[in-house]
Design a protein around this motif. Sequence first.
Motif, short mmCIF file in Angstrom:
data_model
loop_
_atom_site.label_atom_id
_atom_site.label_comp_id
_atom_site.label_asym_id
_atom_site.label_seq_id
_atom_site.Cartn_x
_atom_site.Cartn_y
_atom_site.Cartn_z
N ASN A 209 0.82 -1.21 0.00
CA ASN A 209 0.00 0.00 0.00
C ASN A 209 0.85 1.26 0.00
OD1 ASN A 209 -2.35 -1.45 -0.10
ND2 ASN A 209 -2.60 -1.51 2.13
N GLU A 213 0.53 4.00 -2.95
CA GLU A 213 0.11 5.36 -2.61
C GLU A 213 1.16 6.40 -2.99
OE1 GLU A 213 -2.76 6.81 -0.82
OE2 GLU A 213 -3.54 5.02 -1.79
N ASN A 214 2.43 6.05 -2.87
CA ASN A 214 3.47 7.08 -2.95
C ASN A 214 4.31 7.09 -4.22
OD1 ASN A 214 2.97 8.20 -0.30
ND2 ASN A 214 3.73 6.24 0.47
N THR B 193 -8.35 6.29 -5.89
CA THR B 193 -7.96 4.88 -5.92
C THR B 193 -9.13 4.03 -5.41
OG1 THR B 193 -6.88 5.33 -3.82
CG2 THR B 193 -5.45 5.00 -5.69
N ARG B 216 -2.51 8.97 -7.91
CA ARG B 216 -2.35 7.69 -7.23
C ARG B 216 -3.13 6.60 -7.95
NH1 ARG B 216 -4.19 8.83 -1.54
NH2 ARG B 216 -5.14 10.64 -2.52
#
Lengths: 415, 415
Positions: A209, A213-214, B193, B216
């Motif tokens: 995750n 996300e990043n 997302t 994202r």
Amino acid sequence: MTTVRELAQRCKKASAAFGNLRSGDKNKLLEALALVLLEKRGFIKTENQKDILLAKENGLTDAMIDRLRLTDARIDGMAGGIRKVIALPDPVGGQDGAYRHPEGMLIARQRVPLGVVGMIYESRPNVTVDSATLCLKSGNACLLRGGKEAIHSNIALSELIRKALKHCDLSEDLVCLVTDTNRQSAVDMMGLTGLLDVLIPRGGAGLINAVVENSRVPVIETGVGNCHVYVDNQADLRMATDITVNAKCSRPSVCNAAETLLVGSDIALKFLPLVQKGLEAYNVRLHGCPETISILGDSVIPATEDDWGKEYLDYDLAVRVVSGVDEAIEHIGKYTSGHSECIVTESYKNARTFCEGIDAAAVYVNASTRYSDGEEFGMGAEIGISTQKLHVRGPMGLEHLTTVKYIIQGNGEIR
Amino acid sequence: MTTVRELAQRCKKASAAFGNLRSGDKNKLLEALALVLLEKRGFIKTENQKDILLAKENGLTDAMIDRLRLTDARIDGMAGGIRKVIALPDPVGGQDGAYRHPEGMLIARQRVPLGVVGMIYESRPNVTVDSATLCLKSGNACLLRGGKEAIHSNIALSELIRKALKHCDLSEDLVCLVTDTNRQSAVDMMGLTGLLDVLIPRGGAGLINAVVENSRVPVIETGVGNCHVYVDNQADLRMATDITVNAKCSRPSVCNAAETLLVGSDIALKFLPLVQKGLEAYNVRLHGCPETISILGDSVIPATEDDWGKEYLDYDLAVRVVSGVDEAIEHIGKYTSGHSECIVTESYKNARTFCEGIDAAAVYVNASTRYSDGEEFGMGAEIGISTQKLHVRGPMGLEHLTTVKYIIQGNGEIR
């Protein structure tokens, strides 16, 4: 100290000449790698021992220490894995979709390596060798960042990989290891747009995750599996028991293991005691809905909302009674991680309804979710199981480490 | 006011039932859409006129106003485009890669829609209809966000699309338009997302880079084309002139137009005057390296480092003399946007070297880069040209708006 970006630049530079290397030469390189691993097994075990000692000092669990450990059998396994990859066809260079344009040019799609593959992974050091092997066979350079627990093992293994590269007169920079294992080095990798062509995280849900996300580099999301087995009102209950027990217990720590059992209400009274008996042999803890508890009694832990979304990766199973296939699809639609979902049924209609209604990488009728795996799906080795929809879904093999370029052969055509 | 997230939730909800709709029903929907556009052309033009007036008030250039304008011919063009898509095969539902597992299960890969497609695009309002058409044909819902310049036109077109959906008893939420066109609504889309399966930006380099950097949601990067024509030392100079003029001048505002001309030093003295003459007819401004200027004289603007990386999208061309194919590959490797690159040569060896050495979506030998286009490549309509390596590279057609799921039909197999 070399920065992560500098390592990636080296990888990219090395990758340019490597992409067109012939299969025969890539296979020679992989055989050299298998040999050096077997030859230097003493060195590997010595370095691995340092990780094991630190792990013990740091109080890691026995299960975690076991994942770290490189035994003779596991070193043989790594070499064997490399030889399996040698035997696989090389996806690079083939052409498909050739099409003659009405004006004459031949337009064909040629398979080419992605370029540079970034991998961020956790404890198991054999991932270092597995990943490098698949990347090299598919013509890619790779930038690898393993976990801090395995750092001595990973350094040793990457040294041997680079030794094999050098032995074959190839650039050692085709495989670079990020030796700085603090959080920042992972963050740095996520920002390497233009240098990394893809970033593949392998590990627990937290790591995956964080990367999804990043990362600004394109990511292939892998491996979180909240897999369901739905036992339909029209199931063969003996088969349903076997599949449930296999999907839960044959290897609970992996992503294709079942985490939730859904049971049709018409057969719950008969089926739940049967499956409970099968699961008892493995001391599986059941987390049930009220209806399940009313049938099986107080040995069942009351399930909370959390249980439906949880990937236990252990001898735990959430159990819920549903009215039938539609409610099963609805439940799965809400909680699925998009990995593998199974229906057990003798009903043609319900099987079709389930296959059409479930949105996941793999949908099973009357077979265990445990088959979701690159080798089982006939593609040889895998680098992970994609739970996303873009680029690749399900087991990710050599082909998925490649892309295409169109080659247009003309005779002066203008538009 | 409905938030962007709420709109996306509606899309996602609507998409669940839509993915399995039969081709016949999807084609009926698209025909209804074509008809309603033709029937309501007066309404479309009235609403479009509001955008045109505002554009004039805001001092937009004539070229920009022309891109905004919906004439009868363009409305006919939209309807005609829809009918072309109706005629294309439906990618959804087909299976490939069927494989019988040694233990008996049949494992097949079924093509399914992605789910919900997000589009962020700039001025041309016909993108609203084109995108909705391709998304609907491939079984996807879509969340569309056009530019503020075209907002009245986009609202009118999306109302007509929703009218057609309603007419066919389908959920209007399959196509939702974000009517708030400030920057925040685009940023909101990049964070969806779990709701959007993919985000496709269409527009200038600024928009595309912003989406790639910040999203994202998985992105498909499209359309920035810094395309090169390399005229080899062994080129047919007549063919080279025709290809250069065509690649630069037949439509300079599009991504597959040439932006840089590289010329082998052996033929520069002879070729540069020839091509200059051809380009003069279109008043092309040349931005040359010192060697180019020494051959063509002071009418050539001295090129700066910036010129090599620039997508002019206008009657400008950067020109550089290189020693041969290797230096051309090196130059392109440094400045390419990975779109379309061309060599003009009579040398088999140099053609092969160029095809192997260039890393781009399309590599041309002796044909104009202007052919990089979904229709020209035989895939019918396109939703954009991908310059990334993951999921799709080059023209993106209906098939690329889908993914797969594995369907495993077993008989009780356990592992």
